[in-house]
Design a protein around this motif. Sequence first.
Motif, PDB file in Angstrom:
ATOM      1  N   ASN A  71       0.839  -1.204   0.000  1.00  0.00           N
ATOM      2  CA  ASN A  71       0.000   0.000   0.000  1.00  0.00           C
ATOM      3  C   ASN A  71       0.869   1.247   0.000  1.00  0.00           C
ATOM      4  O   ASN A  71       2.034   1.196   0.398  1.00  0.00           O
ATOM      5  CB  ASN A  71      -0.893   0.017   1.243  1.00  0.00           C
ATOM      6  N   ALA A  72       0.278   2.361  -0.405  1.00  0.00           N
ATOM      7  CA  ALA A  72       1.006   3.627  -0.413  1.00  0.00           C
ATOM      8  C   ALA A  72       1.136   4.134   1.018  1.00  0.00           C
ATOM      9  O   ALA A  72       0.134   4.242   1.723  1.00  0.00           O
ATOM     10  CB  ALA A  72       0.267   4.645  -1.263  1.00  0.00           C
ATOM     11  N   ASN A 122      -0.234   9.804  -0.057  1.00  0.00           N
ATOM     12  CA  ASN A 122      -1.597   9.277   0.032  1.00  0.00           C
ATOM     13  C   ASN A 122      -2.558  10.250   0.728  1.00  0.00           C
ATOM     14  O   ASN A 122      -3.621   9.854   1.182  1.00  0.00           O
ATOM     15  CB  ASN A 122      -1.613   7.906   0.731  1.00  0.00           C
ATOM     16  N   LYS A 123      -2.148  11.531   0.804  1.00  0.00           N
ATOM     17  CA  LYS A 123      -3.029  12.532   1.420  1.00  0.00           C
ATOM     18  C   LYS A 123      -3.306  13.645   0.415  1.00  0.00           C
ATOM     19  O   LYS A 123      -2.465  13.905  -0.459  1.00  0.00           O
ATOM     20  CB  LYS A 123      -2.350  13.154   2.643  1.00  0.00           C
ATOM     21  N   ASP A 142      -8.134  20.781  -2.600  1.00  0.00           N
ATOM     22  CA  ASP A 142      -9.201  20.524  -1.625  1.00  0.00           C
ATOM     23  C   ASP A 142      -9.818  19.138  -1.824  1.00  0.00           C
ATOM     24  O   ASP A 142     -10.401  18.581  -0.908  1.00  0.00           O
ATOM     25  CB  ASP A 142     -10.311  21.573  -1.770  1.00  0.00           C
ATOM     26  N   GLN A 160      -8.041   9.186  -5.562  1.00  0.00           N
ATOM     27  CA  GLN A 160      -7.114   8.260  -4.923  1.00  0.00           C
ATOM     28  C   GLN A 160      -7.215   6.886  -5.560  1.00  0.00           C
ATOM     29  O   GLN A 160      -8.330   6.411  -5.816  1.00  0.00           O
ATOM     30  CB  GLN A 160      -7.481   8.180  -3.437  1.00  0.00           C
ATOM     31  N   SER A 161      -6.079   6.280  -5.793  1.00  0.00           N
ATOM     32  CA  SER A 161      -6.063   4.944  -6.400  1.00  0.00           C
ATOM     33  C   SER A 161      -6.465   3.896  -5.367  1.00  0.00           C
ATOM     34  O   SER A 161      -6.102   4.009  -4.196  1.00  0.00           O
ATOM     35  CB  SER A 161      -4.665   4.648  -6.929  1.00  0.00           C
ATOM     36  N   LEU A 162      -7.183   2.887  -5.809  1.00  0.00           N
ATOM     37  CA  LEU A 162      -7.565   1.781  -4.911  1.00  0.00           C
ATOM     38  C   LEU A 162      -6.852   0.487  -5.292  1.00  0.00           C
ATOM     39  O   LEU A 162      -7.045  -0.540  -4.656  1.00  0.00           O
ATOM     40  CB  LEU A 162      -9.084   1.569  -4.953  1.00  0.00           C
ATOM     41  N   PRO A 205      -2.432   1.155  -3.789  1.00  0.00           N
ATOM     42  CA  PRO A 205      -3.672   1.576  -3.146  1.00  0.00           C
ATOM     43  C   PRO A 205      -3.394   2.717  -2.173  1.00  0.00           C
ATOM     44  O   PRO A 205      -2.528   2.587  -1.309  1.00  0.00           O
ATOM     45  CB  PRO A 205      -4.154   0.337  -2.410  1.00  0.00           C
ATOM     46  N   GLY A 206      -4.060   3.826  -2.353  1.00  0.00           N
ATOM     47  CA  GLY A 206      -3.851   4.996  -1.497  1.00  0.00           C
ATOM     48  C   GLY A 206      -3.168   6.139  -2.214  1.00  0.00           C
ATOM     49  O   GLY A 206      -3.283   7.281  -1.790  1.00  0.00           O
ATOM     50  N   ARG A 255     -11.152   6.471  -6.061  1.00  0.00           N
ATOM     51  CA  ARG A 255     -12.241   7.034  -5.266  1.00  0.00           C
ATOM     52  C   ARG A 255     -11.992   8.527  -5.062  1.00  0.00           C
ATOM     53  O   ARG A 255     -10.841   8.989  -5.099  1.00  0.00           O
ATOM     54  CB  ARG A 255     -12.408   6.313  -3.926  1.00  0.00           C
ATOM     55  N   ARG A 284     -10.194  16.809   1.305  1.00  0.00           N
ATOM     56  CA  ARG A 284      -9.077  17.084   2.216  1.00  0.00           C
ATOM     57  C   ARG A 284      -9.550  17.109   3.671  1.00  0.00           C
ATOM     58  O   ARG A 284     -10.614  17.654   3.963  1.00  0.00           O
ATOM     59  CB  ARG A 284      -8.488  18.442   1.860  1.00  0.00           C
ATOM     60  N   ARG A 285      -8.761  16.500   4.536  1.00  0.00           N
ATOM     61  CA  ARG A 285      -9.092  16.479   5.957  1.00  0.00           C
ATOM     62  C   ARG A 285      -8.154  17.446   6.677  1.00  0.00           C
ATOM     63  O   ARG A 285      -6.973  17.525   6.346  1.00  0.00           O
ATOM     64  CB  ARG A 285      -8.890  15.067   6.518  1.00  0.00           C
ATOM     65  N   HIS A 330      -3.901   3.213   5.004  1.00  0.00           N
ATOM     66  CA  HIS A 330      -3.251   3.699   3.786  1.00  0.00           C
ATOM     67  C   HIS A 330      -4.183   4.531   2.914  1.00  0.00           C
ATOM     68  O   HIS A 330      -3.724   5.371   2.145  1.00  0.00           O
ATOM     69  CB  HIS A 330      -2.678   2.527   2.991  1.00  0.00           C
ATOM     70  N   LEU A 331      -5.493   4.309   3.035  1.00  0.00           N
ATOM     71  CA  LEU A 331      -6.442   5.096   2.237  1.00  0.00           C
ATOM     72  C   LEU A 331      -6.868   6.373   2.972  1.00  0.00           C
ATOM     73  O   LEU A 331      -7.706   7.113   2.478  1.00  0.00           O
ATOM     74  CB  LEU A 331      -7.690   4.269   1.894  1.00  0.00           C
ATOM     75  N   GLN A 332      -6.305   6.585   4.144  1.00  0.00           N
ATOM     76  CA  GLN A 332      -6.623   7.767   4.967  1.00  0.00           C
ATOM     77  C   GLN A 332      -8.116   7.804   5.290  1.00  0.00           C
ATOM     78  O   GLN A 332      -8.736   8.848   5.357  1.00  0.00           O
ATOM     79  CB  GLN A 332      -6.219   9.068   4.252  1.00  0.00           C
ATOM     80  N   LYS A 383      -5.578  25.645   5.503  1.00  0.00           N
ATOM     81  CA  LYS A 383      -6.934  25.409   6.014  1.00  0.00           C
ATOM     82  C   LYS A 383      -6.941  25.470   7.535  1.00  0.00           C
ATOM     83  O   LYS A 383      -7.986  25.620   8.138  1.00  0.00           O
ATOM     84  CB  LYS A 383      -7.448  24.044   5.550  1.00  0.00           C
TER      85      LYS A 383
END
Lengths: 140, 216
Positions: free
Chosen positions: A22-23, A27-28, A33, A37-39, A101-102, A132, A136-137, B80-82, B125
């Motif tokens: 996995n990444a 991956n963020k 914004d 993302q790759s799965l 993935p990620g 997917r 942004r978080r 990994h997918l956050q 942000k």
Amino acid sequence: MPANMPRRVKWRKQQKGRNRGNACRGNKVTFGDYGLQSLDNGRVNSRHIEAGRIAATHYLQRQGRVYIRIFPHKPISSKPLETRMGKGKGETDIWTALVKPGTMLYELSGVTEEIAKAALLRIAHKMPVRTRFVVRRNER
Amino acid sequence: MEIATVKGETRKIGNRHAMKNLRAGGMLPAVIYGHKEKPEHVALSRRDLLFALEQGSYVISLEVGGQTSQYLLKEIQYDHLQQHPQHVDLMRVTQDETVTIQAVLDFRGTPAGAQLGGTFRIAMKTLPVDCQVKAIPDAIRVDISHLGINESIYAGDVRLPDGTSYKGDPRAVVATLAGKRGMTAAELDAEEGAADGPDEPEVIGRTAKDDGDDES
């Protein structure tokens, strides 16, 4: 200049290698914004990347900004058609980015979520991996 | 500031299989540290934590074995997918203690230059601010209605709530209203196409003579 291959390389050809796991970086959503993302594990080549960029920029009509988070660093060689085996490794056919993935493929900023979803969906259709949409978080 | 209540229980340090089983049971491994005391290992209710995060809480009230204490959510590790939280770091704090938090910036208003075709871009942000635990702001409001094209709001310009201070670079750009690019999408494409380099990248340390030797 479109991101289609590196400007300078140490070696012209590379071995195939394996793309597993996995990444754990990249991956963020960092610049924009919204992100795509790759799965899956896979190879996204320079044509895919450029097709995705064109699909998004044409849809966005100069609104917002598209960030491409991957770069095709890996040369993939192939032999010409109707060639007998042997005589060494083939010439470089295309440059690819290895994604896991990620991996964040594209990011968008300066548009509403609705527009970002539509634009990134257009990119997703050009990608050879499942993707997917992510928002942004805020970091703590 | 919202303080959400999270249910938890003590746990032993375990291997990854134990952690996997813990997560499968709807709990999340967490560690509590700070105040020069020994670290404690606990498990939190995943559901409660997600609710607290949705509320934007910085401090949680953790209930373990009938006792309740407040802790600062220091760090949350994701997969990994956050997507799903995997582990939580909690820090022991008192109400009067000064902590550094990433305060959420809430941009209010419509930029004046937006009608002229400017695009509002957010560079930050969140803003790292120092404040007492009891004075943690829900969000820092930033008025953007005066913003013209190619103008920016800097960290030093942000009006901070009472009891908070920013010690970073005051010239750091928080948000900007970028002007429209001069070219149409078609023109941009054409220029990018024209800027295409050679078919092959340059090989470091190779000369034309070396390439000739290769072919022979």
